[in-house]
Design a protein around this motif. Structure first.
Motif, short mmCIF file in Angstrom:
data_model
loop_
_atom_site.label_atom_id
_atom_site.label_comp_id
_atom_site.label_asym_id
_atom_site.label_seq_id
_atom_site.Cartn_x
_atom_site.Cartn_y
_atom_site.Cartn_z
N ILE A 2 0.70 -1.12 -0.01
CA ILE A 2 0.07 -0.24 -0.45
C ILE A 2 0.85 1.20 0.27
CG2 ILE A 2 -1.55 1.28 1.50
CD1 ILE A 2 -2.62 -1.54 3.01
N SER A 3 0.74 1.96 -0.49
CA SER A 3 1.56 3.11 -0.89
C SER A 3 0.77 4.24 -0.07
CB SER A 3 1.49 4.30 -2.36
OG SER A 3 2.21 3.51 -3.50
N VAL A 4 1.62 5.14 0.11
CA VAL A 4 1.22 6.21 1.66
C VAL A 4 2.07 7.70 1.53
CG1 VAL A 4 1.09 4.28 3.84
CG2 VAL A 4 3.06 5.22 3.26
N ASP A 5 1.22 8.77 2.31
CA ASP A 5 2.25 9.71 1.94
C ASP A 5 2.24 10.32 3.45
OD1 ASP A 5 3.56 11.91 2.36
OD2 ASP A 5 2.42 12.64 -0.12
N ILE A 6 2.61 10.41 4.86
CA ILE A 6 2.25 10.87 5.45
C ILE A 6 2.48 11.99 6.26
CG2 ILE A 6 0.86 8.83 5.80
CD1 ILE A 6 3.32 7.87 7.73
N LYS A 7 2.90 12.95 7.21
CA LYS A 7 3.31 13.61 8.33
C LYS A 7 3.51 12.39 9.35
CE LYS A 7 1.90 17.88 5.41
NZ LYS A 7 1.75 19.10 5.84
N ALA A 8 4.42 13.01 10.14
CA ALA A 8 4.64 11.98 11.07
C ALA A 8 5.37 12.66 12.50
CB ALA A 8 5.02 10.86 10.67
N ARG A 9 6.15 12.29 13.12
CA ARG A 9 7.12 12.54 13.97
C ARG A 9 8.07 11.51 14.16
NH1 ARG A 9 8.79 12.01 19.74
NH2 ARG A 9 6.52 11.45 20.20
N ILE A 10 9.31 11.18 13.81
CA ILE A 10 10.34 10.20 14.41
C ILE A 10 10.78 10.13 16.17
CG2 ILE A 10 12.45 9.44 14.41
CD1 ILE A 10 12.84 11.37 12.12
N LYS A 11 9.98 9.36 16.90
CA LYS A 11 9.87 8.26 17.84
C LYS A 11 11.29 7.95 18.27
CE LYS A 11 6.67 6.85 21.39
NZ LYS A 11 5.23 5.85 21.62
N GLU A 12 11.34 6.86 17.48
CA GLU A 12 12.88 6.59 17.88
C GLU A 12 13.15 6.12 16.80
OE1 GLU A 12 13.04 1.98 19.83
OE2 GLU A 12 11.22 3.56 20.50
N ILE A 13 14.80 5.72 16.94
CA ILE A 13 15.36 5.02 16.08
C ILE A 13 15.93 4.16 16.66
CG2 ILE A 13 17.59 5.06 15.14
CD1 ILE A 13 17.10 8.20 15.21
N SER A 14 15.36 2.76 15.79
CA SER A 14 16.28 1.26 16.73
C SER A 14 17.29 1.01 16.14
CB SER A 14 14.94 1.11 16.00
OG SER A 14 13.57 0.49 16.33
N PHE A 15 17.78 0.86 14.94
CA PHE A 15 18.55 0.65 14.25
C PHE A 15 19.21 1.68 13.03
CE2 PHE A 15 21.67 -1.82 11.02
CZ PHE A 15 22.41 -1.77 11.18
N SER A 16 20.61 2.02 13.10
CA SER A 16 21.29 2.79 11.79
C SER A 16 22.12 2.11 11.48
CB SER A 16 20.92 4.32 12.16
OG SER A 16 21.82 4.75 10.98
N GLY A 17 22.61 1.59 10.69
CA GLY A 17 23.74 0.95 10.19
C GLY A 17 24.38 1.07 8.70
N LEU A 47 18.97 11.69 7.01
CA LEU A 47 18.07 13.04 7.75
C LEU A 47 16.48 12.13 8.96
CD1 LEU A 47 16.14 12.99 3.80
CD2 LEU A 47 17.57 14.91 5.15
N VAL A 48 17.15 11.13 9.30
CA VAL A 48 16.24 10.27 10.16
C VAL A 48 17.01 10.78 11.54
CG1 VAL A 48 15.38 7.76 12.00
CG2 VAL A 48 15.43 8.51 8.99
N LYS A 49 16.46 12.02 12.88
CA LYS A 49 16.72 12.55 13.47
C LYS A 49 15.64 12.27 14.11
CE LYS A 49 20.18 14.72 12.35
NZ LYS A 49 21.20 13.23 11.62
N GLU A 50 15.73 11.68 15.80
CA GLU A 50 14.43 11.95 17.14
C GLU A 50 14.09 12.90 17.17
OE1 GLU A 50 15.73 9.27 20.83
OE2 GLU A 50 16.28 7.60 19.45
N ASN A 51 12.65 12.73 17.80
CA ASN A 51 11.24 14.25 17.25
C ASN A 51 11.76 15.25 16.25
OD1 ASN A 51 11.23 13.14 20.52
ND2 ASN A 51 13.46 13.86 21.06
N GLN A 52 12.70 14.68 14.99
CA GLN A 52 11.78 15.42 13.89
C GLN A 52 10.90 15.37 13.60
OE1 GLN A 52 14.11 17.50 12.56
NE2 GLN A 52 12.77 18.79 11.21
N GLU A 53 9.71 16.37 12.88
CA GLU A 53 8.56 16.01 11.89
C GLU A 53 8.99 16.23 10.83
OE1 GLU A 53 5.79 16.22 13.58
OE2 GLU A 53 6.25 16.55 15.95
N ILE A 54 8.46 14.79 10.37
CA ILE A 54 8.65 14.62 8.38
C ILE A 54 7.95 14.16 8.19
CG2 ILE A 54 11.27 13.74 9.02
CD1 ILE A 54 9.77 11.20 8.59
N GLU A 55 7.70 14.74 6.35
CA GLU A 55 6.77 14.17 5.85
C GLU A 55 7.30 12.77 4.84
OE1 GLU A 55 3.96 15.02 1.86
OE2 GLU A 55 4.28 16.84 3.41
#
Length: 92
Positions: A2-17, A47-55
């Protein structure tokens, strides 16, 4: 998928490698989604930072399986693009 286009806040980063990034976003309705950036789009991980508002735009893959008479549902959003949302700052 399903394709999505949403606005959200990054709550937590579980893994970044080097090959993937896994993080959780919270939508305006307080729903949470697990998001994955794969090797194909790994440059978006910067571009992924905690508490950042993103689309973000991407595709949700939904999986359902039954094991020992219990149903398990897993929804993962595979990210194709991220845009930072400008937050209005109040000045006195």
């Amino acid at each position: 998928m399903i394709s999505v286009d949403i606005k959200a806040r990054i709550k937590e980063i579980s893994f970044s490698g080097d090959k993937s990034c896994l993080f959780v976003v919270e939508t305006e309705g307080k729903n949470e989604l697990v998001c994955t950036i794969t090797k194909k789009n790994i440059e978006l991980a910067d571009l992924v930072k905690e508490n950042q508002e993103i689309e973000l735009k991407g595709n949700i893959a939904a999986y359902r399986r039954v094991k020992n008479e219990r149903e398990y549902i897993s929804n993962t959003l595979y990210v194709d693009s991220i845009t930072h949302v400008e937050q209005e700052q109040m000045t006195n």
